[in-house]
Enzyme design. Structure first.
Site, PDB file in Angstrom:
ATOM      1  N   ILE A  13       0.831  -1.205   0.000  1.00  0.00           N
ATOM      2  CA  ILE A  13       0.000   0.000   0.000  1.00  0.00           C
ATOM      3  C   ILE A  13       0.870   1.262   0.000  1.00  0.00           C
ATOM      4  CG2 ILE A  13      -0.336   0.273   2.513  1.00  0.00           C
ATOM      5  CD1 ILE A  13      -3.007   0.603  -0.246  1.00  0.00           C
ATOM      6  N   SER A  35      12.356   1.316   6.779  1.00  0.00           N
ATOM      7  CA  SER A  35      11.978   0.023   6.214  1.00  0.00           C
ATOM      8  C   SER A  35      13.095  -0.965   6.502  1.00  0.00           C
ATOM      9  CB  SER A  35      11.790   0.160   4.700  1.00  0.00           C
ATOM     10  OG  SER A  35      11.885  -1.098   4.081  1.00  0.00           O
ATOM     11  N   ARG A  36      12.679  -2.216   6.813  1.00  0.00           N
ATOM     12  CA  ARG A  36      13.694  -3.236   7.094  1.00  0.00           C
ATOM     13  C   ARG A  36      14.358  -3.707   5.815  1.00  0.00           C
ATOM     14  NH1 ARG A  36       9.703  -7.343   9.361  1.00  0.00           N
ATOM     15  NH2 ARG A  36       8.925  -6.711   7.328  1.00  0.00           N
ATOM     16  N   LYS A  89      -5.394   1.750   7.997  1.00  0.00           N
ATOM     17  CA  LYS A  89      -6.466   0.949   8.584  1.00  0.00           C
ATOM     18  C   LYS A  89      -6.035  -0.509   8.636  1.00  0.00           C
ATOM     19  CE  LYS A  89      -8.028  -1.743   6.162  1.00  0.00           C
ATOM     20  NZ  LYS A  89      -7.703  -2.862   5.190  1.00  0.00           N
ATOM     21  N   ASP A 167      -9.863  -7.865   7.139  1.00  0.00           N
ATOM     22  CA  ASP A 167      -8.963  -6.796   6.662  1.00  0.00           C
ATOM     23  C   ASP A 167      -9.638  -6.019   5.527  1.00  0.00           C
ATOM     24  OD1 ASP A 167      -6.081  -5.555   6.432  1.00  0.00           O
ATOM     25  OD2 ASP A 167      -6.689  -6.128   4.407  1.00  0.00           O
TER      26      ASP A 167
END
Ligand code: NAP
Length: 307
Positions: A13, A35-36, A89, A167
């Site tokens: 997303i 970010s990993r 969300k 979800d």
């Protein structure tokens, strides 16, 4: 003045919606990522939010695009550091953790914005306007999509706190709670859980409005072919039908709105406006309905799911 913002989690997303929408929002400027696994060319990149907050004291806001599990710690760290926070969300893995975040944000004097992107779909506010004084007879939610297409490789979605079919289903509930002129509450639920997963792959939710009208929702994650994201509201007056997740509106069968997807541009414009006003927006009613579905739900084991 432009608000500087850091983005956390460069997954589906973030790349499909947050990055292009931020680029179109002059009030906000993306200045770093956490970010990993990934980085964006030309921007400072950090492994995690703690490192980003420590290294970027001038950054005013963060937007969290990570899975709901673990988001509390990220949001809490940002609020403690005095940054405004926008949440994807569902806003968290539980209702009470987001209530805690709202209290923390209030105490710290920063904006907390719990987004519901489907509420920003083009036809939702018009549906709300049309229903403002309506007598509701029946509401039918049909939310059926193909999990293999939309959520490949997303193991978190099947874990506790990942919501499974809720979800996407919570998007429908975010619209229902926005457009109906009275509150709804669940009375019964059936949750179909694959034998090898923790979260449902299909669910039926029976709800009612405060004045007793039935609200039925069917969520299914195994629909191939055409995808269905419909909310039909039968009233004493015209029938209101939202299709395609709220992008299309039919009133008594006649199409009155059909629009392109601007949901995330509206979310970021709203975030900037909330920051400017010194306000927060945290409506937990969609997450509360899902939590109630899990409280009331009859759990049925169904066949294993494998991608
Ligand atoms: P995703 O593709 O799995 O991306 C989530 C990203 O979060 C990962 O790429 C990872 O980014 C980071 N992350 C941090 N901790 C993680 C963990 N423990 N497990 C997995 N990833 C972790 O998920 P998504 O589809 O973008 O969804 C993220 C949120 O947006 C969810 O709340 C979802 O409901 C919401 N959302 C998704 C969609 C959609 O269509 N996919 C639509 C609207 C809203 P790094 O590798 O960069 O750290």
């Amino acid at each position: 003045m432009t608000i500087t913002l850091g983005l956390v989690g460069l997954g589906t997303i973030a790349r499909n919606q947050h990055l292009p929408s931020l680029a179109d929002t002059p009030a906000l400027r993306l200045t770093a990522t956490a970010s990993r696994n990934a980085a964006l060319e030309g921007l400072p990149a950090y492994h995690d939010i703690e490192a980003m907050l420590a290294a970027e004291p001038e950054m005013q806001a963060v937007s969290l695009c990570t899975p709901p599990q673990g988001r509390f710690e990220q949001a809490a760290a940002a609020i403690r550091a005095g940054r405004h926070v926008m949440l994807e969300k569902p806003p968290g893995a539980s209702v009470s953790e987001v209530q805690t975040l709202a209290a923390m944000a209030r105490d710290r004097g920063v904006t907390l914005y719990a987004t519901w992107h489907s509420r920003a779909a083009a036809a939702v506010e018009e549906a709300r306007r049309l229903l403002a004084h309506a007598s509701i007879r029946r509401v039918t939610v049909t939310w059926k999509e193909d999990v293999r297409h939309w959520h490949p490789g997303q193991e978190w979605i099947w874990q506790p706190g990942g919501l499974g079919v809720f979800d996407p289903g919570i998007n429908a509930l975010s619209v229902v709670t926005r457009i109906l002129p009275e509150p709804v509450h669940p009375t019964a639920a059936v949750l179909e859980v694959p034998a090898n997963k923790q979260a449902p792959i299909a669910a039926r939710l029976r709800m009612r409005t405060a004045s007793g009208a039935p609200v039925e929702a069917e969520f299914d994650w195994l629909q191939t072919g055409p995808q269905t994201w419909d909310i039909r509201v039968e009233t004493e007056g015209p029938e209101i039908l939202l299709r395609q997740g709220g992008a299309v509106l039919l009133v008594d069968g006649a199409e009155t709105i059909t629009a392109s997807d601007e949901e995330y541009r509206r979310l970021y414009a709203r975030f900037a406006a909330l920051i400017a006003q010194g306000a927060s927006e945290v409506d937990l009613s969609p997450l509360q309905l899902v939590a109630d579905a899990f409280l009331l739900g009859e759990r049925r084991l169904v066949e294993e799911f494998h991608e």
